[in-house]
Motif scaffolding. Structure first.
Motif, PDB file in Angstrom:
ATOM      1  N   ASN A 101       0.809  -1.230   0.000  1.00  0.00           N
ATOM      2  CA  ASN A 101       0.000   0.000   0.000  1.00  0.00           C
ATOM      3  C   ASN A 101       0.837   1.272   0.000  1.00  0.00           C
ATOM      4  N   GLY A 102       2.041   1.178  -0.546  1.00  0.00           N
ATOM      5  CA  GLY A 102       2.876   2.361  -0.673  1.00  0.00           C
ATOM      6  C   GLY A 102       3.424   2.894   0.634  1.00  0.00           C
ATOM      7  N   ALA A 103       3.536   2.045   1.643  1.00  0.00           N
ATOM      8  CA  ALA A 103       4.047   2.490   2.949  1.00  0.00           C
ATOM      9  C   ALA A 103       5.455   3.050   2.801  1.00  0.00           C
ATOM     10  N   LYS A 104       5.718   4.111   3.546  1.00  0.00           N
ATOM     11  CA  LYS A 104       7.034   4.762   3.514  1.00  0.00           C
ATOM     12  C   LYS A 104       8.042   4.057   4.401  1.00  0.00           C
ATOM     13  N   LEU A 105       7.532   3.286   5.371  1.00  0.00           N
ATOM     14  CA  LEU A 105       8.402   2.660   6.353  1.00  0.00           C
ATOM     15  C   LEU A 105       7.714   1.431   6.927  1.00  0.00           C
ATOM     16  N   ALA A 106       8.486   0.365   7.131  1.00  0.00           N
ATOM     17  CA  ALA A 106       8.003  -0.806   7.865  1.00  0.00           C
ATOM     18  C   ALA A 106       8.625  -0.772   9.254  1.00  0.00           C
ATOM     19  N   LEU A 107       7.801  -0.849  10.280  1.00  0.00           N
ATOM     20  CA  LEU A 107       8.278  -0.811  11.659  1.00  0.00           C
ATOM     21  C   LEU A 107       8.099  -2.182  12.293  1.00  0.00           C
ATOM     22  N   SER A 108       9.193  -2.733  12.790  1.00  0.00           N
ATOM     23  CA  SER A 108       9.188  -4.037  13.447  1.00  0.00           C
ATOM     24  C   SER A 108       9.470  -3.847  14.935  1.00  0.00           C
ATOM     25  N   ILE A 109       8.473  -4.110  15.754  1.00  0.00           N
ATOM     26  CA  ILE A 109       8.641  -4.060  17.206  1.00  0.00           C
ATOM     27  C   ILE A 109       9.002  -5.463  17.681  1.00  0.00           C
ATOM     28  N   VAL A 110      10.118  -5.575  18.378  1.00  0.00           N
ATOM     29  CA  VAL A 110      10.634  -6.871  18.810  1.00  0.00           C
ATOM     30  C   VAL A 110      10.660  -6.912  20.335  1.00  0.00           C
ATOM     31  N   VAL A 111       9.898  -7.825  20.918  1.00  0.00           N
ATOM     32  CA  VAL A 111       9.868  -7.984  22.370  1.00  0.00           C
ATOM     33  C   VAL A 111      10.664  -9.229  22.733  1.00  0.00           C
ATOM     34  N   ASN A 112      11.786  -9.039  23.397  1.00  0.00           N
ATOM     35  CA  ASN A 112      12.631 -10.151  23.794  1.00  0.00           C
ATOM     36  C   ASN A 112      12.147 -10.746  25.116  1.00  0.00           C
ATOM     37  N   VAL A 113      12.013 -12.060  25.159  1.00  0.00           N
ATOM     38  CA  VAL A 113      11.627 -12.756  26.393  1.00  0.00           C
ATOM     39  C   VAL A 113      12.757 -13.716  26.759  1.00  0.00           C
ATOM     40  N   GLU A 114      13.550 -13.308  27.718  1.00  0.00           N
ATOM     41  CA  GLU A 114      14.714 -14.088  28.160  1.00  0.00           C
ATOM     42  C   GLU A 114      14.590 -14.508  29.620  1.00  0.00           C
ATOM     43  N   GLU A 170       5.059   6.752  24.399  1.00  0.00           N
ATOM     44  CA  GLU A 170       5.253   7.949  23.588  1.00  0.00           C
ATOM     45  C   GLU A 170       5.692   7.588  22.175  1.00  0.00           C
ATOM     46  N   PHE A 171       6.551   6.574  22.064  1.00  0.00           N
ATOM     47  CA  PHE A 171       6.992   6.162  20.725  1.00  0.00           C
ATOM     48  C   PHE A 171       5.832   5.565  19.941  1.00  0.00           C
ATOM     49  N   LEU A 172       5.040   4.707  20.573  1.00  0.00           N
ATOM     50  CA  LEU A 172       3.897   4.099  19.882  1.00  0.00           C
ATOM     51  C   LEU A 172       2.886   5.158  19.461  1.00  0.00           C
ATOM     52  N   LYS A 173       2.664   6.118  20.330  1.00  0.00           N
ATOM     53  CA  LYS A 173       1.753   7.208  20.011  1.00  0.00           C
ATOM     54  C   LYS A 173       2.260   7.979  18.781  1.00  0.00           C
ATOM     55  N   TYR A 174       3.553   8.209  18.748  1.00  0.00           N
ATOM     56  CA  TYR A 174       4.180   8.953  17.653  1.00  0.00           C
ATOM     57  C   TYR A 174       4.113   8.163  16.342  1.00  0.00           C
ATOM     58  N   ALA A 175       4.477   6.878  16.415  1.00  0.00           N
ATOM     59  CA  ALA A 175       4.548   6.051  15.204  1.00  0.00           C
ATOM     60  C   ALA A 175       3.168   5.781  14.609  1.00  0.00           C
ATOM     61  N   THR A 176       2.191   5.521  15.477  1.00  0.00           N
ATOM     62  CA  THR A 176       0.857   5.201  14.968  1.00  0.00           C
ATOM     63  C   THR A 176       0.129   6.430  14.430  1.00  0.00           C
ATOM     64  N   ALA A 177       0.602   7.623  14.768  1.00  0.00           N
ATOM     65  CA  ALA A 177      -0.023   8.848  14.257  1.00  0.00           C
ATOM     66  C   ALA A 177       0.452   9.189  12.849  1.00  0.00           C
ATOM     67  N   LYS A 178       1.546   8.551  12.417  1.00  0.00           N
ATOM     68  CA  LYS A 178       2.093   8.811  11.084  1.00  0.00           C
ATOM     69  C   LYS A 178       1.353   7.986  10.034  1.00  0.00           C
ATOM     70  N   ARG A 179       1.100   8.597   8.904  1.00  0.00           N
ATOM     71  CA  ARG A 179       0.474   7.868   7.801  1.00  0.00           C
ATOM     72  C   ARG A 179       1.523   7.041   7.060  1.00  0.00           C
ATOM     73  N   ASP A 180       1.040   6.003   6.395  1.00  0.00           N
ATOM     74  CA  ASP A 180       1.886   5.193   5.513  1.00  0.00           C
ATOM     75  C   ASP A 180       3.037   4.525   6.259  1.00  0.00           C
ATOM     76  N   VAL A 181       2.751   4.025   7.458  1.00  0.00           N
ATOM     77  CA  VAL A 181       3.723   3.230   8.209  1.00  0.00           C
ATOM     78  C   VAL A 181       3.127   1.840   8.414  1.00  0.00           C
ATOM     79  N   TRP A 182       3.849   0.824   7.986  1.00  0.00           N
ATOM     80  CA  TRP A 182       3.402  -0.556   8.119  1.00  0.00           C
ATOM     81  C   TRP A 182       4.027  -1.145   9.382  1.00  0.00           C
ATOM     82  N   ILE A 183       3.255  -1.251  10.463  1.00  0.00           N
ATOM     83  CA  ILE A 183       3.737  -1.835  11.710  1.00  0.00           C
ATOM     84  C   ILE A 183       3.340  -3.298  11.700  1.00  0.00           C
ATOM     85  N   THR A 184       4.326  -4.169  11.623  1.00  0.00           N
ATOM     86  CA  THR A 184       4.021  -5.567  11.325  1.00  0.00           C
ATOM     87  C   THR A 184       5.052  -6.490  11.956  1.00  0.00           C
ATOM     88  N   THR A 185       4.883  -7.791  11.740  1.00  0.00           N
ATOM     89  CA  THR A 185       5.819  -8.776  12.273  1.00  0.00           C
ATOM     90  C   THR A 185       6.966  -9.000  11.298  1.00  0.00           C
TER      91      THR A 185
END
Length: 288
Positions: A10-23, A259-274
């Motif tokens: 969908n023409g996203a400008k950026l793909a954002l990968s959030i990685v939660v480490n469980v150690e 604050e980061f999630l609020k910032y990133a989700t407010a931007k258009r054309d960002v693909w937040i995915t796995t």
């Protein structure tokens, strides 16, 4: 010199990968048969002696008891997908984390059967280590992991073993901002490399105590902004944000993630995915 780029859906400008480490729950301790205590310690106490560090063990447990609920709540509230790099034994010891991953519909990525140094293993032991992790995560989460992240270092055999054991992508790479193919490890059987980023990892607040949550957030947002600008200029990239239950899950730090999630989700054309969806999309637009 050619700049990296990839076309996102969908023409996203950026793909954002959030990685939660469980150690937590699989770190080194003599209680699990290790020769000594876990060296990664916010308290800064590490003795090369075969004794337990009860203080550090309780600090790790904080990530399970208090940190994880905060992180899960934020991810759910902002409706974003994450890839959970999990040490399999951690989920065996704390099935509530596995249940949360499954209920969120997020991706489990193998971080090994335990959070220990894989690079010391011979080929047979490493293959068994990989197989045990896959079987364990499949049982606890109900989903087979398709990606792999080692603890820091891996062996000359690791990537070949991952290919032979059916993994579709590997994370142990920091060489760029877009996925690429490894076609040489096993000729005729390429594996996607989905690079990770260490500079935006919340671990910086452990290894560099001078880095405050405010500084970490500022750095992460500046990284996001730079990559977004490059996407607007016609060169889309991906960004990784690495998190830990026991680190960002602290009350004095969790606000920075929000604050980061609020910032990133407010931007258009960002693909937040796995990361798995990134690897699958990469294979679709750039077949091996």
């Amino acid at each position: 010199m050619q700049e990296e780029r990839i076309e996102w859906p969908n023409g996203a400008k950026l793909a954002l990968s959030i990685v939660v480490n469980v150690e937590e729950g699989s770190e080194m301790t003599v209680a699990r048969g290790d020769k000594g205590m876990e060296p990664v310690d916010e308290l800064g106490i590490h003795l090369k002696m075969p004794i337990r560090n009860y203080g550090n063990e309780s600090n790790y447990l904080y990530g399970i008891k208090a940190g994880a609920p905060r992180i899960v709540k934020l991810l759910r509230n902002y409706g974003v997908k994450a890839s959970w790099t999990v040490a399999a034994l951690s989920l065996e010891n704390h099935p509530e984390i596995a249940k949360a991953i499954a209920e969120l519909g997020h991706e489990p990525v193998s971080h090994g059967w335990r959070w220990i140094h894989q690079f010391k293993m011979n080929e047979a032991d490493e293959r068994e280590f990989i197989r045990k992790a896959v079987a364990s995560i499949q049982k606890t989460v109900g989903v087979r992991p398709m990606g792999w992240l080692s603890r820091y270092l891996h062996t000359d055999n690791t990537r070949r073993l991952l290919i032979e054991e059916g993994f579709s992508y590997h994370m142990d790479d920091y060489s760029g901002d877009v996925p690429f193919w490894d076609r040489t490890t096993v000729p005729g059987k390429p594996i996607a490399i989905v690079p990770y980023q260490l500079d935006t990892n919340d671990m910086k607040m452990w290894i560099d105590p001078a880095m405050s949550p405010t500084q970490w957030l500022d750095y992460a947002r500046q990284c996001f902004d730079q990559l977004y600008r490059e996407g607007e200029a016609g060169f889309p990239k991906m960004m990784s944000l690495g998190l830990h239950l026991r680190i960002i899950g602290r009350p004095g730090r969790i606000w920075a993630l929000e604050e980061f999630l609020k910032y990133a989700t407010a931007k258009r054309d960002v693909w937040i995915t796995t990361r798995q969806e990134i690897a699958q999309h990469f294979a679709k637009v750039s077949p091996p």
